[in-house]
Scaffold this active site. Structure first.
Site, short mmCIF file in Angstrom:
data_model
loop_
_atom_site.label_atom_id
_atom_site.label_comp_id
_atom_site.label_asym_id
_atom_site.label_seq_id
_atom_site.Cartn_x
_atom_site.Cartn_y
_atom_site.Cartn_z
N CYS A 95 0.83 -1.20 0.00
CA CYS A 95 0.00 0.00 0.00
C CYS A 95 0.86 1.25 0.00
O CYS A 95 2.04 1.22 0.32
CB CYS A 95 -0.87 0.02 1.24
SG CYS A 95 -1.78 -1.49 1.45
N ARG A 139 4.32 0.89 -6.34
CA ARG A 139 4.25 -0.07 -5.22
C ARG A 139 3.21 -1.15 -5.48
O ARG A 139 3.14 -2.13 -4.75
CB ARG A 139 3.91 0.67 -3.93
CG ARG A 139 4.94 1.72 -3.55
CD ARG A 139 4.40 2.64 -2.48
NE ARG A 139 4.33 2.01 -1.19
CZ ARG A 139 5.32 1.94 -0.31
NH1 ARG A 139 6.48 2.47 -0.62
NH2 ARG A 139 5.17 1.37 0.84
N TRP A 152 -2.97 -2.51 -1.64
CA TRP A 152 -2.58 -3.79 -2.24
C TRP A 152 -3.06 -4.84 -1.25
O TRP A 152 -2.49 -4.99 -0.18
CB TRP A 152 -1.06 -3.83 -2.39
CG TRP A 152 -0.58 -4.79 -3.42
CD1 TRP A 152 -0.86 -4.78 -4.76
CD2 TRP A 152 0.29 -5.91 -3.21
NE1 TRP A 152 -0.21 -5.81 -5.38
CE2 TRP A 152 0.50 -6.52 -4.47
CE3 TRP A 152 0.92 -6.45 -2.10
CZ2 TRP A 152 1.30 -7.63 -4.64
CZ3 TRP A 152 1.72 -7.57 -2.27
CH2 TRP A 152 1.91 -8.15 -3.53
N ASN A 207 -0.65 1.60 5.98
CA ASN A 207 0.19 0.72 5.19
C ASN A 207 0.87 -0.23 6.16
O ASN A 207 1.44 0.20 7.15
CB ASN A 207 1.23 1.56 4.43
CG ASN A 207 2.32 0.73 3.80
OD1 ASN A 207 2.14 -0.46 3.57
ND2 ASN A 207 3.44 1.34 3.51
N GLY A 208 0.76 -1.54 5.91
CA GLY A 208 1.37 -2.52 6.81
C GLY A 208 0.39 -3.63 7.12
O GLY A 208 -0.65 -3.76 6.46
N GLU A 255 20.38 -20.69 -11.35
CA GLU A 255 19.83 -19.35 -11.25
C GLU A 255 20.89 -18.30 -11.57
O GLU A 255 20.62 -17.31 -12.25
CB GLU A 255 19.24 -19.14 -9.85
CG GLU A 255 18.74 -17.74 -9.55
CD GLU A 255 17.60 -17.27 -10.45
OE1 GLU A 255 17.03 -18.08 -11.21
OE2 GLU A 255 17.30 -16.07 -10.41
N LYS A 305 20.35 -15.60 -14.47
CA LYS A 305 20.39 -14.16 -14.19
C LYS A 305 21.41 -13.48 -15.10
O LYS A 305 21.14 -12.43 -15.68
CB LYS A 305 20.76 -13.97 -12.73
CG LYS A 305 20.09 -12.93 -11.93
CD LYS A 305 18.69 -13.02 -11.49
CE LYS A 305 17.66 -13.44 -12.48
NZ LYS A 305 16.40 -13.85 -11.92
N GLU A 323 20.12 -13.43 -18.81
CA GLU A 323 18.94 -12.63 -19.13
C GLU A 323 19.20 -11.12 -19.06
O GLU A 323 18.60 -10.37 -19.81
CB GLU A 323 17.71 -13.02 -18.31
CG GLU A 323 17.66 -12.54 -16.89
CD GLU A 323 16.33 -12.86 -16.21
OE1 GLU A 323 15.27 -12.67 -16.81
OE2 GLU A 323 16.37 -13.26 -15.03
N HIS A 345 31.28 -35.30 -18.38
CA HIS A 345 30.45 -35.97 -19.39
C HIS A 345 30.17 -35.02 -20.56
O HIS A 345 29.24 -35.23 -21.32
CB HIS A 345 29.14 -36.44 -18.75
CG HIS A 345 29.38 -37.38 -17.62
ND1 HIS A 345 29.80 -38.68 -17.81
CD2 HIS A 345 29.33 -37.19 -16.27
CE1 HIS A 345 29.97 -39.26 -16.62
NE2 HIS A 345 29.70 -38.38 -15.69
N LYS A 387 7.76 -9.17 -17.74
CA LYS A 387 7.65 -9.51 -16.32
C LYS A 387 6.66 -10.64 -16.10
O LYS A 387 6.87 -11.51 -15.28
CB LYS A 387 7.24 -8.27 -15.51
CG LYS A 387 7.26 -8.47 -14.02
CD LYS A 387 8.68 -8.58 -13.50
CE LYS A 387 8.75 -9.10 -12.08
NZ LYS A 387 10.07 -9.59 -11.72
C1 AGP Z 1 13.39 -14.49 -14.03
O1 AGP Z 1 14.33 -13.51 -13.82
C2 AGP Z 1 12.64 -14.37 -15.29
N1 AGP Z 1 12.08 -13.10 -15.43
C3 AGP Z 1 11.74 -15.53 -15.62
O2 AGP Z 1 12.52 -16.67 -15.74
C4 AGP Z 1 10.58 -15.83 -14.65
O3 AGP Z 1 11.07 -16.37 -13.46
C5 AGP Z 1 9.60 -16.79 -15.33
O4 AGP Z 1 9.06 -16.18 -16.46
C6 AGP Z 1 8.50 -17.25 -14.41
O5 AGP Z 1 7.70 -16.20 -14.00
P1 AGP Z 1 6.63 -16.39 -12.87
O6 AGP Z 1 7.34 -16.65 -11.59
O7 AGP Z 1 5.88 -15.09 -12.84
O8 AGP Z 1 5.76 -17.54 -13.25
#
Ligand code: AGP
Length: 608
Positions: free
Chosen positions: A2, A27, A74, A100-101, A481, A485, A488, A504, A603
């Site tokens: 919020c 936010r 939110w 907020n909280g 991961e 990271k 990407e 292998h 996103k």
């Molecule tokens: C992660 O940095 C990416 N943006 C991507 O791999 C993401 O984790 C994936 O698209 C899954 O998204 P979600 O958690 O919203 O399902």
């Protein structure tokens, strides 16, 4: 999360409050509202949806007044509805509050207040605050808010106004941000600096257990115990855009630094004070849990890596076999599921098309489905049978960072819960592990303080075109991961591999131009991973290691070492991933990439 705003001065507060709320949109919110005090009455206007809905409603009402408070909500307690939107009012419409909280003891307080005749109109935790203030109010708003604040458990930034005081806003803060902008004969209240920057760069930042009485003539800041606080004015040097990022260069970096707080928020509703574990919306009975014969975790990208960590925790503590599948594979496979299979779908956005399709498939086959998500009201919250929320707060950067560590923490606590019910862990054992989990935020903070060294290593490798990330056991999802990271956001080719698989195939790639990042924390496979490091060193590669503090051996073989505070093996994934997030971030910045919006990525991936 919020956002709250407030205004007191000689201008019409409505456009100022709306503008402030717009600056807090980042936010995240699902509803919004204003309370305006004018002509001896308080008018409240609230709407579901974005701020344009509220603006339309305000235009119809022709609301106007020199004093007001506003809010973007939110949802945490109660659905995103008009009734649950803030501001909330007391029984006589005399006092109005935005918050907020999260008020943790709201159910208790609500019961007591209802017994004393207070009538509630929403499902929110916030409404107890305004009734509590009403309960204490005897003509002095500051005293009433002060007394109420002392009764509240949890986190809050609160702004209150009262019909009897047409020139007063009272604010109070504990564990939620609150600032006061100082204008010329006018004052601005907000959850964050961007909301007031258009009007002033002079700010008071309230600390926990502080509150303020704000009138057009001035501000008086006191503690919850009534002691006066002398505060220096904070002069904001950033422009509007920088302020939204809290002074950080990018949302991604801000979100990496928000991880300690995000983890705390995620744990808050799951660990009760009485050593219990609570999952309010799980919709699984103890019998359902005892009957589970298999857990299948489905997810994509970073969430999939959280799933791999979850597997380790569930198998280790709860002794239930776990399969982890990429959602896009799972949905077209022919999975063997039945009513005793628990499918856990992890998605920070709650909107990932492949994961949602996997949920449908699982339900069609009779499995029970739990969703783990960060977004209240997202599609998965309707599609899954039960939900676990991570409370990481909105994540703007496309790269998932704080949502990942919160997913891991939620999975750890869930695994403990399963283990306890299935009697693989007793109360003492669960409490001991919970204690370690509760220490994670401080440990992440410690890692963040080592950012300088990570940046230095990134400067050294910024021109490399290929990277290998290696890990074993709990270090493997961390390595995967780390590679994701890096690729990407910096567009560098990076592969994550199980270190034992090196010989292998991937070892053929190693030469002095391919740095190898190794997750080499203390674990049952530590000696093995040291062996893998020797193998890559022998072929001329540089090694960047993530290691446990006090490990002097690793210094002898690695070119850079990022140390982690000591923590039990399974939960170390939350810590180990943090230096790799920072490493990827600095690599990308060195190469001039837009870390918040990497090319070709979104996103939430709402299409297949
Ligand atoms: C992660 O940095 C990416 N943006 C991507 O791999 C993401 O984790 C994936 O698209 C899954 O998204 P979600 O958690 O919203 O399902």
């Amino acid at each position: 999360m919020c956002g709250i705003v407030g205004y007191i001065g000689s201008k019409n507060s409505v456009p100022i409050l709306i503008d402030g709320l717009k600056k807090l949109e980042y936010r995240g919110y699902d509803s919004a509202g204003l309370a305006i005090l004018s002509d001896g009455k308080i008018d409240i206007v609230r709407e579901v949806g974005n701020l344009s809905h509220l603006e339309n409603a305000l235009n119809k009402n022709e609301l106007c007044g020199n004093l007001g408070i506003g809010h973007t909500r939110w949802a945490t307690h109660g659905r995103p509805t008009k009734e649950n939107a803030h501001p909330h009012a007391d029984c006589k419409n005399n006092i109005s509050v935005v918050h907020n909280g999260i008020i943790e003891n709201f159910l208790n307080l609500k019961e007591q207040l209802m017994e004393r005749g207070h009538v509630f109109h929403s499902e929110t935790d916030t409404e107890v605050i305004v009734h509590l203030i009403e309960e204490y109010y005897e003509g002095d708003l500051l005293a009433a808010v002060q007394n109420a604040a002392k009764k509240l458990e949890g986190s809050f930034a609160v702004a209150a106004i009262c019909r009897d005081h047409p020139d007063l806003i009272v604010v109070a803060r504990k564990d939620s941000p609150l600032i006061i902008g100082i204008g010329n004969g006018e004052y601005f209240v907000a959850s964050d600096i961007p909301a007031v920057l258009k009007h002033t760069k002079n700010i008071f930042i309230l600390e926990d257990y502080e509150m303020a009485k704000i009138t057009p003539e001035g501000i008086c800041i006191v503690t919850f115990d009534g002691e006066e606080v002398k505060k220096d004015i904070f002069k904001v040097e950033w422009d509007g855009e920088a302020a939204e990022k809290g002074g950080f260069e990018d949302f991604m970096l801000k979100e990496i630094y928000e991880q300690p707080k995000a983890i705390k928020e995620t744990m808050r509703d799951k660990f009760s004070k009485e050593d219990e574990i609570i999952f309010e919306k799980l919709q699984l009975s103890e019998e359902d849990i005892r009957n589970i014969n298999k857990v299948v975790i489905i997810a994509c990208g970073t969430s999939y890596h959280a799933g791999l960590v979850g597997k380790e925790a569930i198998e280790h503590w709860a002794k239930i076999p776990v399969e982890v599948d990429i959602s896009s594979e799972f949905r077209y496979s022919d999975p063997i599921l039945n009513e005793n299979t628990l499918v856990v779908a992890i998605t920070q956005s709650g909107e990932t098309a492949d994961t949602l399709a996997g949920v449908k498939e699982a339900k069609n086959k009779g499995a029970k489905v739990i969703g783990i998500t960060n977004v209240l009201g997202s599609t998965i919250t309707r599609e899954a049978d039960g939900i676990i929320y991570t409370h990481a707060g909105p994540e703007i950067g496309v790269a998932a960072t704080k949502t990942l560590v919160c997913q891991m923490v939620a999975l750890y606590i869930f695994a403990l819960y399963l283990a306890k019910i299935r009697k693989y862990l007793n109360t003492e054992e669960t409490s001991a592990i919970a204690k370690d989990i509760l220490m994670l935020p401080d440990k992440v903070e410690e890692i963040l303080s080592g950012n300088g060294k990570i940046k230095e290593s990134a400067e050294n490798y910024a021109n490399c075109t290929d990277f290998l990330f290696l890990g074993r056991g709990i270090g493997l999802p961390v390595a995967l991961e780390g590679a994701l990271k890096l690729k990407e956001i910096s567009y560098i080719h990076a592969e994550g591999y199980a270190a034992g698989e090196m010989k292998h195939g991937p070892i053929a790639l190693i030469d002095d131009g391919v740095p190898v990042v190794v997750v080499a924390t203390k674990s049952k496979v530590y000696e093995k991973i040291l062996g893998n490091i020797q193998e890559v060193k022998a072929r001329g590669a540089d090694v960047v290691a993530v290691a446990s503090c006090g490990d002097d051996e690793i210094e002898k073989v690695a070119d850079y070492v990022f140390y982690l505070p000591e923590t039990p093996e399974i939960i170390s994934a939350v810590l180990a991933v943090v230096p790799l997030q920072l490493f990827a971030y600095h690599m990308a910045k060195e190469r001039g990439c837009n870390v918040d919006q990497p090319r070709n990525l979104a996103k939430s991936v709402t299409v297949e």
